[in-house]
Scaffold this active site. Structure first.
Site, PDB file in Angstrom:
ATOM      1  N   GLU A  33      -2.506  -9.055   2.996  1.00 43.16           N
ATOM      2  CA  GLU A  33      -2.809  -9.576   4.340  1.00 43.16           C
ATOM      3  C   GLU A  33      -4.296  -9.522   4.663  1.00 43.16           C
ATOM      4  O   GLU A  33      -4.739 -10.058   5.667  1.00 43.16           O
ATOM      5  CB  GLU A  33      -1.988  -8.817   5.385  1.00 43.16           C
ATOM      6  CG  GLU A  33      -2.464  -7.413   5.743  1.00 43.16           C
ATOM      7  CD  GLU A  33      -2.081  -6.323   4.746  1.00 43.16           C
ATOM      8  OE1 GLU A  33      -1.627  -6.639   3.626  1.00 43.16           O
ATOM      9  OE2 GLU A  33      -2.264  -5.140   5.091  1.00 43.16           O
ATOM     10  N   HIS A  60      -3.908  -4.941  -0.299  1.00 42.25           N
ATOM     11  CA  HIS A  60      -3.450  -5.501   0.972  1.00 42.25           C
ATOM     12  C   HIS A  60      -3.503  -7.027   0.913  1.00 42.25           C
ATOM     13  O   HIS A  60      -4.564  -7.602   1.142  1.00 42.25           O
ATOM     14  CB  HIS A  60      -4.340  -4.997   2.115  1.00 42.25           C
ATOM     15  CG  HIS A  60      -4.131  -3.557   2.429  1.00 42.25           C
ATOM     16  ND1 HIS A  60      -3.188  -3.130   3.330  1.00 42.25           N
ATOM     17  CD2 HIS A  60      -4.718  -2.443   1.935  1.00 42.25           C
ATOM     18  CE1 HIS A  60      -3.203  -1.804   3.387  1.00 42.25           C
ATOM     19  NE2 HIS A  60      -4.121  -1.365   2.552  1.00 42.25           N
ATOM     20  N   CYS A 112       0.835  -1.206   0.000  1.00 42.58           N
ATOM     21  CA  CYS A 112       0.000   0.000   0.000  1.00 42.58           C
ATOM     22  C   CYS A 112       0.871   1.258   0.000  1.00 42.58           C
ATOM     23  O   CYS A 112       1.611   1.479  -0.956  1.00 42.58           O
ATOM     24  CB  CYS A 112      -0.991  -0.034   1.162  1.00 42.58           C
ATOM     25  SG  CYS A 112      -2.335   1.156   0.977  1.00 42.58           S
TER      26      CYS A 112
END
Lengths: 250, 195
Positions: free
Chosen positions: B179, B177, B76
């Site tokens: 994650e 993202h 990001c």
């Protein structure tokens, strides 16, 4: 193109998931982390966890739960319930929440929205609005729909956006728990003037209801609880059906 | 050893949790020697690019990162900082990737921030091994890196086609993202970590 989102909502009391029907007669349905992991596996795009406990002690239980959720699931999640200050928001951010949702406290003190958005960004702030139609006027309510306020739904939605909320989660208290469909007209009306995403909540009973609020209602996301918790509509079935209707779905 | 660069760049909880879920041990550090000794380095970032850049500079980490020869992954804002310039706060980046970061134009059909799940395409390189075009990833951002020779994946928001991922030598970046992107995102992290 950003996909429309399907969001199971989990009401949490003392660490366990419960679901209120019109916010009464709470029933325990399962472990909050295990249910989140299962929903993520099934294809939920996001999760909302609402702490419906009243006591101060349960706040720290909820914070610990948020830490476990953050460690356990790999999709974004929002937490809400009783957030009344910048400190509350900071505590949940530190525990790993992707977004927080404010409701009654923002109605009482709208600056709360600007404070949290100013500090952590609009993407972190969801403003939940509970409203019902009283004598033809869509009235904002607090405390689970039991207390009508002076505020009118659409004016409040506009103010919330101007104060920096990143999303609006509007629940029609007239539709919530009925399984008879969302308040589609009101969502479509909001889409006319809002630039931030709207999550529709309250009334999901069928695949048609969800398809309708995402198309005619122009909502960006559909939230539901009981139809998912009790397995009435499995998420993979729902998403396949929506995709078939040409709706952009992950 | 995997190091997450610790430089006060907002909430990095989610990156730490993702590595824990993958069973990857990591160290959180802002120490140049520790970062230089790492096998793999993650540069997360949430929030304002200019503030994040100032924080890296204050810790003396810009030349350290520029000199790294082991795999580096910017996520990001972390990816944006690896670009030439960021419009947010009008700040120069670390200058690894050959592009600038600009704000999305506001339009009725493309809300800003670009938030939610969007499909990525034109996947290139080992980060995307096992994934195919059309895979959805989770994005939250108002600024984007344009297309350039380092683009390793693309994404469209409204009329803007931008870099969902960048790659130059040992440097990787994802605007999304990983994650927070479910199984597909976990696979990207695994590919980076070589697991």
């Amino acid at each position: 193109m950003v996909a429309k989102r399907i969001i199971p909502c989990l009401d949490v009391k003392d660490g366990a998931v419960v679901k209120g029907i019109n916010f009464e007669g709470l029933r325990e349905v399962g472990d909050a982390v295990a249910m989140g992991v299962e929903y993520s596996r099934q294809g939920a795009d996001e999760l909302v966890y609402l702490d419906i406990s009243a006591s101060k002690e349960s706040r720290s239980t909820f914070t610990q739960l948020v830490e476990r959720i953050a460690l356990g699931i790999d999709i974004p999640f929002t937490v809400g319930g009783g957030i009344g200050s910048l400190d509350d928001a900071a505590r949940l951010l530190d525990s790993g929440a992707d977004k927080i949702s404010v409701n009654s406290a923002a109605v009482a003190r709208p600056e709360l929205i600007s404070e949290i958005a100013g500090r952590y960004g609009s993407q972190f702030v969801v403003c939940a609005i509970d409203a019902k139609c009283i004598d033809g006027r869509w009235t904002v309510t607090t405390h689970g729909g039991s207390r009508p306020t002076e505020r009118e739904l659409f004016a409040w939605a506009r103010e919330v956006q101007e104060r920096g909320a990143g999303e609006i989660l509007f629940t029609s208290m007239d539709h919530d728990g009925t399984r008879a469909g969302y308040a589609c007209e009101q969502y479509a009306q909001m889409a006319e003037f809002l630039r931030i995403p709207v999550i529709a909540s309250g009334g999901a009973g069928s695949i048609d209801d969800i398809a309708e609020v995402l198309t005619a209602g122009r909502a960006d996301a559909a939230l539901a609880a009981s139809i998912f918790h009790y397995g009435t509509i499995p998420i993979p079935t729902l998403k396949a059906a929506l995709r078939k209707r040409g709706i952009t779905i992950r | 050893m995997t190091v997450i660069i610790d430089y006060d760049a907002g909430n990095i909880c989610s990156v730490r949790n993702a590595l824990s879920r993958l069973g990857c041990e990591y160290v959180l550090s802002a120490d140049p020697a520790t970062i230089e000794a790492a096998d793999r380095i993650l540069l997360p970032g949430v929030g304002n690019a200019a503030e994040a850049m100032r924080s890296l500079e204050a810790k003396g980490l810009v030349p350290v990162i520029r000199g790294l020869r082991k795999p580096v992954l910017g996520i990001c804002v972390g990816m944006q900082l690896l670009c030439r310039h960021c419009e947010e706060g009008d700040v120069d980046g670390i200058g690894i990737f050959d592009c600038d970061v600009r704000r999305f134009p506001a339009s009725a059909d493309a809300k800003v921030p670009h938030m939610g799940w969007n499909a990525i395409g034109n996947l290139d390189g080992k980060l995307f091994k096992g994934l195919s075009g059309g895979t959805y990833m989770y994005f939250v951002h108002s600024y984007f890196a344009g297309l350039c020779s380092d683009t390793a994946a693309t994404c469209r928001h409204g009329n803007t086609l931008f870099s969902a991922s960048l790659r130059y030598e040992n440097f990787y970046g994802t605007q999304f993202h990983p994650e927070k992107s479910g199984d597909a995102g976990a696979l990207v992290l695994k590919n980076f970590l070589g697991r």
